[in-house]
Design an enzyme around this catalytic site. Structure first.
Site, mmCIF file in Angstrom:
data_model
loop_
_atom_site.group_PDB
_atom_site.id
_atom_site.type_symbol
_atom_site.label_atom_id
_atom_site.label_comp_id
_atom_site.label_asym_id
_atom_site.label_seq_id
_atom_site.Cartn_x
_atom_site.Cartn_y
_atom_site.Cartn_z
ATOM 1 N N GLU A 294 47.918 42.817 31.741
ATOM 2 C CA GLU A 294 47.368 42.201 32.982
ATOM 3 C C GLU A 294 46.541 41.134 32.680
ATOM 4 O O GLU A 294 46.504 39.932 33.294
ATOM 5 C CB GLU A 294 46.657 43.349 33.747
ATOM 6 C CG GLU A 294 47.555 44.148 34.260
ATOM 7 C CD GLU A 294 46.778 45.523 35.257
ATOM 8 O OE1 GLU A 294 46.805 45.203 36.433
ATOM 9 O OE2 GLU A 294 45.870 46.059 34.576
ATOM 10 N N TYR B 111 33.134 27.783 56.236
ATOM 11 C CA TYR B 111 34.201 28.627 55.710
ATOM 12 C C TYR B 111 34.981 27.988 54.438
ATOM 13 O O TYR B 111 35.275 28.399 53.645
ATOM 14 C CB TYR B 111 35.211 29.028 56.660
ATOM 15 C CG TYR B 111 35.728 28.078 57.528
ATOM 16 C CD1 TYR B 111 36.830 27.295 57.363
ATOM 17 C CD2 TYR B 111 35.391 28.142 58.818
ATOM 18 C CE1 TYR B 111 37.568 26.415 58.260
ATOM 19 C CE2 TYR B 111 35.866 27.225 59.836
ATOM 20 C CZ TYR B 111 36.923 26.466 59.586
ATOM 21 O OH TYR B 111 37.420 25.644 60.432
ATOM 22 N N GLU C 228 37.707 46.186 42.727
ATOM 23 C CA GLU C 228 36.472 46.952 43.484
ATOM 24 C C GLU C 228 35.422 45.945 42.771
ATOM 25 O O GLU C 228 34.766 45.432 43.701
ATOM 26 C CB GLU C 228 36.339 48.181 43.103
ATOM 27 C CG GLU C 228 37.059 49.327 43.981
ATOM 28 C CD GLU C 228 38.459 49.741 42.951
ATOM 29 O OE1 GLU C 228 39.019 50.576 43.200
ATOM 30 O OE2 GLU C 228 38.718 48.819 42.174
ATOM 31 N N LYS D 155 46.153 43.669 45.424
ATOM 32 C CA LYS D 155 46.744 43.407 44.329
ATOM 33 C C LYS D 155 48.133 43.823 44.368
ATOM 34 O O LYS D 155 48.612 44.753 44.811
ATOM 35 C CB LYS D 155 46.029 44.021 43.011
ATOM 36 C CG LYS D 155 46.544 43.937 41.566
ATOM 37 C CD LYS D 155 45.742 44.803 40.810
ATOM 38 C CE LYS D 155 46.245 44.890 39.524
ATOM 39 N NZ LYS D 155 45.134 45.435 38.375
#
Length: 121
Positions: free
Chosen positions: A21, A53, A73, A100
């Protein structure tokens, strides 16, 4: 009270627990919801009376470009840390979702998503 939402921001990252990954990388999607009073900005039409933003998007892009994490997380928590540091005095709270898609586990599914929320006041 009002909400600013930035939806489906896409970032190519090298996050994940497994070595492949971090080598191959993957796309993450991020949603942010900022809760704050918007009445003044609505009347003044001045960006100084709200949270930009565009700036929040840039902060998230910088975070994901310059750091790697094992867990999404941790990605969400770091994004909340940055939002709090830059805008915590103005915001009531913020919510972050991280998705993901390239998850190395068996099964048929679209994505894995986590959601974290933090109050600032």
């Amino acid at each position: 009270m009002g909400k600013i939402r930035i939806n489906n921001m896409k970032f190519y990252t090298k996050n994940g627990v497994l070595p492949q990954e971090r080598i191959l990388g993957q796309q993450l999607e991020v949603d942010v919801e900022l809760r704050l009073p918007l009445e003044t900005a609505g009347k003044t039409d001045n960006v100084e009376d709200t949270v930009s933003y565009a700036l929040v998007n840039d902060q998230i892009a910088q975070r994901l470009s310059n750091h790697s994490y094992n867990l999404i997380e941790a990605v969400a928590s770091a994004i909340l840390d940055d939002i709090e540091a830059a805008h915590g005095a103005v915001l009531e709270s913020a919510l972050v979702r991280v998705r993901k898609y390239s998850v190395p586990m068996p099964g048929i599914f679209d994505n894995v998503e986590i959601e974290m929320e933090r109050a600032f006041k």
